[in-house]
Every structure is written in structure tokens, then in C-alpha cells.
Design an enzyme around this catalytic site. Structure first.
Site, short mmCIF file in Angstrom:
data_model
loop_
_atom_site.label_atom_id
_atom_site.label_comp_id
_atom_site.label_asym_id
_atom_site.label_seq_id
_atom_site.Cartn_x
_atom_site.Cartn_y
_atom_site.Cartn_z
N LEU A 66 0.86 -1.17 0.00
CA LEU A 66 0.00 0.00 0.00
C LEU A 66 0.90 1.23 0.00
O LEU A 66 1.98 1.21 0.60
CB LEU A 66 -0.90 0.04 1.24
N ASP A 67 0.47 2.29 -0.67
CA ASP A 67 1.23 3.53 -0.65
C ASP A 67 1.34 4.07 0.77
O ASP A 67 0.50 3.76 1.63
CB ASP A 67 0.56 4.58 -1.55
N LYS A 68 2.32 4.91 1.00
CA LYS A 68 2.58 5.46 2.33
C LYS A 68 1.32 6.04 2.98
O LYS A 68 1.05 5.78 4.16
CB LYS A 68 3.66 6.55 2.24
N THR A 97 -1.90 5.60 1.99
CA THR A 97 -3.11 4.79 1.87
C THR A 97 -3.20 3.90 3.10
O THR A 97 -2.21 3.33 3.54
CB THR A 97 -3.07 3.92 0.60
N ARG A 136 -5.51 5.27 -7.82
CA ARG A 136 -5.28 6.71 -7.92
C ARG A 136 -5.15 7.15 -9.37
O ARG A 136 -5.72 8.17 -9.79
CB ARG A 136 -4.03 7.08 -7.12
#
Length: 325
Positions: free
Chosen positions: A139-141, A143, A238
Site C-alpha cells: 500500500l502507498d505510504k 493509503t 489513484r
């Protein structure tokens, strides 16, 4: 950095006919970069129908069985750190973490410590013997939400194979700008942005990416969406939402210029102005347990900042619709 053997298997269907080997493999084994797969092919780590193939330009015919026996880096040089983790499930084979906003998953340039990997190594030191400390997907930082971590090599191999075969259930909540009329599916390839080094984009030569979405709730100038990933490209949701012109609220890379709604309460304006991350949350994760084969599913509520934003959007809608009565 030490290494650990890894075994990957995938049986292709007729849709890969005519594709280069490296492209077909990068689409099947989504958690590994195309450059890494190309290196594996060149080093003779890839077998197609039990024959070693060392050319990335090899053309696929369809219905091949591909086996990869390679080595990947493990977390031997990463340091354990006592960082709190919200663990929603754990047994001998795996654990599931509810990741907060701001926590980087893997150490990297500018983030050598303070990451989820460092926290996991403190919680379960044996993860140092697994590729990526057992983390199966990312997961992105900024998210939030659910991630699964393997605790044994056997579980890691099984879960990676499930992910490659698109057998995971991965559902997200997102709050996007503008009002969406109905749900649908985005099937648009994603690759590196041609000019922005840190961004991804829908590009003709990108890797296939599929996102399903439906409308959960409509507001005056925003929409709460439920999304399901069929593939797992970098920044996929995104990028796809930005591509549809419904960018995620607060997204620093893909939201474009912020437009203040014409009907907005002071409270909602504050909530929107102060929301400095993408309003994206991995709310549901489902998979087959690597030991029992039983399907298991976990769900977590949206974090407090997203819930507050949603509440203000509801209050804003009720306020202005009440004025029209």
C-alpha cells in the site's frame, strides 16, 4: 542483503499468444518488476513447459506452464524497531495488518527505518528469513488499510501464487471529487509517467490494469466509491480515478488543481483543506488460507480522518438540500 530461494508457477491461457515472455511474466507475476523478471530469464531461472528459456523476446503460444526458480532479497540487513502495529489477525502461517496513514511499507531511499518492515521484524523476528519480510503486496505510504504478511516460506509461496492468479479479494473505499452517476470498470494500461518521475499514468505500452468501482454514496460535489482491484499496479486506483476525471480527494500526485465547490459549509471547507493525503482505504481483504485452503475475509472501517470527511460531506449535503425544501 542476503537472499532466499523462491519458486513461482503459472499456467497461461490462450490470451498470451504472440506476447513476449517477459511481458507475459510481468503480467502474471504482478509483485515483481519487469526488469527483475528480465534478469531472471537471462540467468536461466525460467522454464517454459520444462524447457529453460533465456530470451525475453521468446514468443508465447498459449497454455504454457511457466516455472521460476530464483532468489530474492530477504530482510537480513533491516533492523527491528518497536513500532506499534494494528494486527487484526495472526496465526502460525500469516498475519494481517491494518496499516495507518504515513507508514512506509518497505525501507528504501530516504526511509531506511521507521517502516512496516522494521515493525514486523520486531514483532516476529523469523520474518528476516523471508522475501520482503513476508509482505505479499503493498500500500502507498498514505493509503490505509489491510495488508497480509506470510510467516513461513510455504505460506509466502502459496499467497504469492494466489495474488498472481488474481485470487485475492481486495476492496477499497475512496472519496473522489465530482459526482459520479454510476459505477463501472476501468481497463487501461498503467506505466511510468512520461515526464513526472515519481508518478504513474495510463500509457499505451503500460501493463494491463483493471479496476472495478461502484457508487456507495453521492454528495453535492463528491462521491464515496467502493472499488475492487483485479490487478495490482503501482498507484492503480489513484491513476485510474484521475484518468476518469474523478480524482481522489487530497491526492498529492493525481488530483490536479483543487476546485472549491459552490455549495460548501465552513466545516466542510476546513475538512477538505486539511485533508493532505489521498482519501483511499483498503477496507476488505480475502484469500484462501495457505494451510487449510479455507477462504477467509477481513474488513476494517475507514480511519477517523476519512470518516470525519465523509460526515462533513453528509452534513454539507443535508444543509444545502434542506435549504431547497
Amino acid at each position: 542483503m542476503t537472499t532466499q530461494p523462491i519458486e513461482l508457477r503459472h499456467t497461461f491461457d490462450e490470451k498470451v499468444y504472440g506476447k513476449r515472455l517477459d511481458l507475459a511474466l510481468s503480467e502474471a507475476f504482478e509483485d515483481f518488476s519487469r526488469s527483475r523478471i528480465q534478469d531472471w530469464v537471462k540467468q536461466g531461472f525460467v522454464k517454459v513447459n520444462d524447457e529453460v528459456i533465456k530470451s525475453n523476446k521468446h514468443k508465447m503460444a498459449g497454455f504454457e506452464l511457466v516455472e521460476i526458480n530464483a532468489e530474492v532479497e530477504v530482510a537480513g540487513d533491516w533492523k527491528p524497531q518497536a513500532i506499534d502495529l494494528d494486527i487484526v489477525y495472526e496465526d502460525e502461517d500469516l498475519l494481517v495488518v491494518n496499516k495507518p496513514a504515513g507508514l512506509v511499507v518497505h525501507p528504501g531511499a530516504g526511509n531506511q527505518d521507521g517502516t512496516m518492515v522494521n515493525a514486523l521484524l520486531h514483532h516476529a523476528p523469523q520474518l528476516s528469513n523471508l522475501p520482503r519480510a513476508g509482505i505479499i503486496h503493498r500500500l502507498d505510504k498514505d493509503t490505509t488499510g489491510l495488508l497480509v504478511v506470510a510467516k513461513t516460506i510455504g505460506a509466502h509461496t502459496n499467497l504469492v501464487e494466489q495474488l498472481q492468479n488474481r485470487a485475492f479479494t481486495r476492496e477499497y473505499d475512496a472519496i473522489v471529487n465530482r459526482v459520479m452517476v454510476s459505477g463501472g470498470t476501468v481497463d487501461a494500461p498503467i506505466g511510468r509517467h512520461p515526464t513526472k518521475r515519481t508518478a504513474m499514468a495510463v500509457v499505451a505500452d503500460g501493463r494491463r490494469a483493471i479496476t472495478h468501482y461502484r457508487v456507495a454514496e453521492k454528495f453535492l460535489d463528491h462521491t464515496h466509491l467502493k472499488l475492487r482491484l483485479e490487478t495490482g499496479r503501482t498507484h492503480q486506483i489513484r491513476v485510474h480515478m484521475g484518468y476518469l476525471k474523478f480524482p481522489i480527494v487530497g491526492d498529492p500526485l493525481y488530483s490536479g488543481r483543487y476546485r472549491v465547490p459552490t455549495k460548501i459549509t465552513p466545516e466542510l471547507k476546513v475538512a477538505l483543506d486539511s485533508f493532505k493525503r489521498q482519501a483511499l482505504h483498503a477496507s476488505k481483504l480475502g484469500l484462501k488460507h495457505p494451510s487449510t485452503g479455507e477462504y477467509i475475509e477481513w474488513k476494517v472501517q475507514m480511519p477517523s480522518d476519512m470518516q470525519h470527511l465523509r460526515d462533513e460531506l453528509v452534513a454539507n449535503r443535508d444543509h444545502f438540500e434542506g435549504q431547497e425544501d
